[in-house]
Design a protein around this motif. Structure first.
Motif, PDB file in Angstrom:
ATOM      1  N   ALA A  43     -42.613  40.688 -31.929  1.00  0.00           N
ATOM      2  CA  ALA A  43     -42.677  42.138 -32.162  1.00  0.00           C
ATOM      3  C   ALA A  43     -42.907  42.843 -30.827  1.00  0.00           C
ATOM      4  O   ALA A  43     -43.814  42.517 -30.085  1.00  0.00           O
ATOM      5  CB  ALA A  43     -43.809  42.475 -33.127  1.00  0.00           C
ATOM      6  N   GLY A  44     -42.047  43.766 -30.486  1.00  0.00           N
ATOM      7  CA  GLY A  44     -42.192  44.511 -29.251  1.00  0.00           C
ATOM      8  C   GLY A  44     -41.879  43.711 -27.999  1.00  0.00           C
ATOM      9  O   GLY A  44     -42.159  44.160 -26.889  1.00  0.00           O
ATOM     10  N   MET A  45     -41.260  42.558 -28.134  1.00  0.00           N
ATOM     11  CA  MET A  45     -40.944  41.709 -26.977  1.00  0.00           C
ATOM     12  C   MET A  45     -39.777  42.331 -26.205  1.00  0.00           C
ATOM     13  O   MET A  45     -38.667  42.402 -26.706  1.00  0.00           O
ATOM     14  CB  MET A  45     -40.581  40.297 -27.450  1.00  0.00           C
ATOM     15  N   SER A  46     -40.049  42.763 -24.970  1.00  0.00           N
ATOM     16  CA  SER A  46     -39.016  43.445 -24.190  1.00  0.00           C
ATOM     17  C   SER A  46     -38.520  42.625 -23.006  1.00  0.00           C
ATOM     18  O   SER A  46     -37.551  43.006 -22.351  1.00  0.00           O
ATOM     19  CB  SER A  46     -39.544  44.786 -23.691  1.00  0.00           C
ATOM     20  N   GLY A  47     -39.175  41.518 -22.690  1.00  0.00           N
ATOM     21  CA  GLY A  47     -38.764  40.691 -21.559  1.00  0.00           C
ATOM     22  C   GLY A  47     -39.240  39.277 -21.729  1.00  0.00           C
ATOM     23  O   GLY A  47     -39.970  38.947 -22.662  1.00  0.00           O
ATOM     24  N   GLY A  48     -38.830  38.436 -20.789  1.00  0.00           N
ATOM     25  CA  GLY A  48     -39.163  37.025 -20.883  1.00  0.00           C
ATOM     26  C   GLY A  48     -38.302  36.343 -21.920  1.00  0.00           C
ATOM     27  O   GLY A  48     -37.456  36.966 -22.562  1.00  0.00           O
ATOM     28  N   ILE A  49     -38.506  35.051 -22.061  1.00  0.00           N
ATOM     29  CA  ILE A  49     -37.741  34.265 -23.028  1.00  0.00           C
ATOM     30  C   ILE A  49     -38.694  33.293 -23.718  1.00  0.00           C
ATOM     31  O   ILE A  49     -39.557  32.697 -23.071  1.00  0.00           O
ATOM     32  CB  ILE A  49     -36.608  33.473 -22.342  1.00  0.00           C
ATOM     33  N   ALA A  50     -38.522  33.146 -25.017  1.00  0.00           N
ATOM     34  CA  ALA A  50     -39.309  32.172 -25.772  1.00  0.00           C
ATOM     35  C   ALA A  50     -38.354  31.146 -26.377  1.00  0.00           C
ATOM     36  O   ALA A  50     -37.199  31.448 -26.676  1.00  0.00           O
ATOM     37  CB  ALA A  50     -40.112  32.855 -26.869  1.00  0.00           C
ATOM     38  N   LYS A 111     -32.729  21.639 -32.385  1.00  0.00           N
ATOM     39  CA  LYS A 111     -33.705  22.253 -33.295  1.00  0.00           C
ATOM     40  C   LYS A 111     -34.463  23.409 -32.638  1.00  0.00           C
ATOM     41  O   LYS A 111     -35.288  24.052 -33.282  1.00  0.00           O
ATOM     42  CB  LYS A 111     -34.716  21.211 -33.787  1.00  0.00           C
ATOM     43  N   PHE A 112     -34.218  23.662 -31.362  1.00  0.00           N
ATOM     44  CA  PHE A 112     -34.884  24.767 -30.681  1.00  0.00           C
ATOM     45  C   PHE A 112     -34.111  26.064 -30.874  1.00  0.00           C
ATOM     46  O   PHE A 112     -32.884  26.071 -30.890  1.00  0.00           O
ATOM     47  CB  PHE A 112     -35.015  24.485 -29.178  1.00  0.00           C
ATOM     48  N   VAL A 113     -34.850  27.141 -31.002  1.00  0.00           N
ATOM     49  CA  VAL A 113     -34.281  28.478 -31.089  1.00  0.00           C
ATOM     50  C   VAL A 113     -34.727  29.243 -29.851  1.00  0.00           C
ATOM     51  O   VAL A 113     -35.904  29.217 -29.485  1.00  0.00           O
ATOM     52  CB  VAL A 113     -34.781  29.211 -32.365  1.00  0.00           C
ATOM     53  N   LYS A 114     -33.789  29.913 -29.216  1.00  0.00           N
ATOM     54  CA  LYS A 114     -34.082  30.761 -28.060  1.00  0.00           C
ATOM     55  C   LYS A 114     -34.259  32.187 -28.553  1.00  0.00           C
ATOM     56  O   LYS A 114     -33.413  32.707 -29.275  1.00  0.00           O
ATOM     57  CB  LYS A 114     -32.932  30.679 -27.056  1.00  0.00           C
ATOM     58  N   ILE A 115     -35.362  32.806 -28.152  1.00  0.00           N
ATOM     59  CA  ILE A 115     -35.636  34.186 -28.531  1.00  0.00           C
ATOM     60  C   ILE A 115     -35.446  35.024 -27.277  1.00  0.00           C
ATOM     61  O   ILE A 115     -36.159  34.869 -26.288  1.00  0.00           O
ATOM     62  CB  ILE A 115     -37.065  34.354 -29.094  1.00  0.00           C
ATOM     63  N   MET A 116     -34.446  35.911 -27.312  1.00  0.00           N
ATOM     64  CA  MET A 116     -34.046  36.673 -26.143  1.00  0.00           C
ATOM     65  C   MET A 116     -34.080  38.164 -26.452  1.00  0.00           C
ATOM     66  O   MET A 116     -33.365  38.633 -27.337  1.00  0.00           O
ATOM     67  CB  MET A 116     -32.626  36.257 -25.743  1.00  0.00           C
ATOM     68  N   LYS A 121     -31.655  40.894 -21.890  1.00  0.00           N
ATOM     69  CA  LYS A 121     -30.392  40.178 -21.715  1.00  0.00           C
ATOM     70  C   LYS A 121     -29.365  41.076 -21.035  1.00  0.00           C
ATOM     71  O   LYS A 121     -28.661  40.648 -20.119  1.00  0.00           O
ATOM     72  CB  LYS A 121     -29.867  39.701 -23.076  1.00  0.00           C
ATOM     73  N   LEU A 122     -29.287  42.328 -21.452  1.00  0.00           N
ATOM     74  CA  LEU A 122     -28.356  43.276 -20.828  1.00  0.00           C
ATOM     75  C   LEU A 122     -28.706  43.520 -19.364  1.00  0.00           C
ATOM     76  O   LEU A 122     -27.827  43.582 -18.503  1.00  0.00           O
ATOM     77  CB  LEU A 122     -28.352  44.599 -21.591  1.00  0.00           C
ATOM     78  N   ALA A 123     -30.002  43.650 -19.072  1.00  0.00           N
ATOM     79  CA  ALA A 123     -30.435  43.878 -17.691  1.00  0.00           C
ATOM     80  C   ALA A 123     -30.108  42.678 -16.807  1.00  0.00           C
ATOM     81  O   ALA A 123     -29.640  42.838 -15.675  1.00  0.00           O
ATOM     82  CB  ALA A 123     -31.930  44.178 -17.647  1.00  0.00           C
ATOM     83  N   LEU A 124     -30.335  41.456 -17.315  1.00  0.00           N
ATOM     84  CA  LEU A 124     -30.007  40.260 -16.543  1.00  0.00           C
ATOM     85  C   LEU A 124     -28.507  40.158 -16.293  1.00  0.00           C
ATOM     86  O   LEU A 124     -28.076  39.794 -15.192  1.00  0.00           O
ATOM     87  CB  LEU A 124     -30.510  39.008 -17.260  1.00  0.00           C
ATOM     88  N   LYS A 125     -27.713  40.500 -17.293  1.00  0.00           N
ATOM     89  CA  LYS A 125     -26.256  40.466 -17.125  1.00  0.00           C
ATOM     90  C   LYS A 125     -25.820  41.479 -16.083  1.00  0.00           C
ATOM     91  O   LYS A 125     -24.981  41.187 -15.220  1.00  0.00           O
ATOM     92  CB  LYS A 125     -25.550  40.717 -18.454  1.00  0.00           C
ATOM     93  N   LYS A 126     -26.391  42.673 -16.130  1.00  0.00           N
ATOM     94  CA  LYS A 126     -26.033  43.711 -15.162  1.00  0.00           C
ATOM     95  C   LYS A 126     -26.379  43.259 -13.735  1.00  0.00           C
ATOM     96  O   LYS A 126     -25.572  43.415 -12.816  1.00  0.00           O
ATOM     97  CB  LYS A 126     -26.751  45.013 -15.489  1.00  0.00           C
ATOM     98  N   LEU A 127     -27.560  42.684 -13.548  1.00  0.00           N
ATOM     99  CA  LEU A 127     -27.947  42.181 -12.228  1.00  0.00           C
ATOM    100  C   LEU A 127     -27.004  41.081 -11.749  1.00  0.00           C
ATOM    101  O   LEU A 127     -26.597  41.051 -10.585  1.00  0.00           O
ATOM    102  CB  LEU A 127     -29.388  41.658 -12.257  1.00  0.00           C
TER     103      LEU A 127
END
Length: 145
Positions: A43-50, A111-116, A121-127
């Motif tokens: 909830a409210g996760m705006s950066g990083g990756i889990a 079995k792992f799920v990436k939470i992005m 993701k858009l900012a990383l792509k733009k960079l």
């Protein structure tokens, strides 16, 4: 831990299970969950990756998907990140669960799920795109050595 990695802004963390509100308001870093999670994850996760191990397929129902997308772990760079963090976890904690995952990695990686976070993701792509354009135009010097 209830509220694991809340407001994480740059740390890499591994845990074997968490309660509700994991990775809430996370802005950076990496989190790996090797067990169950509670509700309202990201909830409210705006950066990083889990990355969450989802053995029984129930994890997507526990995620607050307002700001994040769920992806598989098909990218080799993501696989390397998770594998490295699990290895470090085992080294530092002597975790039996971590050792089991390492011993069964080829069966468990799927079995792992990436939470992005969507905006992250858009900012990383733009960079990435800007760096490629600068390199193609000869305006970006690449360090050698």
């Amino acid at each position: 831990g209830e509220r694991f990695c809340v407001r994480n802004s740059g740390a890499s963390a591994v845990v074997e299970g968490i309660g509700d509100h994991g990775c809430e308001y996370m802005t950076g870093g990496r989190a790996v969950v090797l067990g169950k999670t509670g509700r309202n994850f990201a909830a409210g996760m705006s950066g990083g990756i889990a990355y969450v191990l989802d053995l029984d397929g129930t994890f997507p129902d526990l995620v607050n998907k307002e700001m994040v997308d769920l992806e598989d772990l098909g990218n080799p760079a993501d696989q390397d990140t998770v594998l490295t963090l699990i290895r470090q976890h085992v080294q530092y904690t002597n975790s039996a669960r971590g050792r089991w995952l390492l011993d069964n990695w080829h069966e468990m990686v799927g079995k792992f799920v990436k939470i992005m976070p969507k905006d992250y993701k858009l900012a990383l792509k733009k960079l990435h795109d800007e760096a490629q354009a600068m390199q193609q135009n000869g305006t970006l010097e690449v360090a050698h050595g």
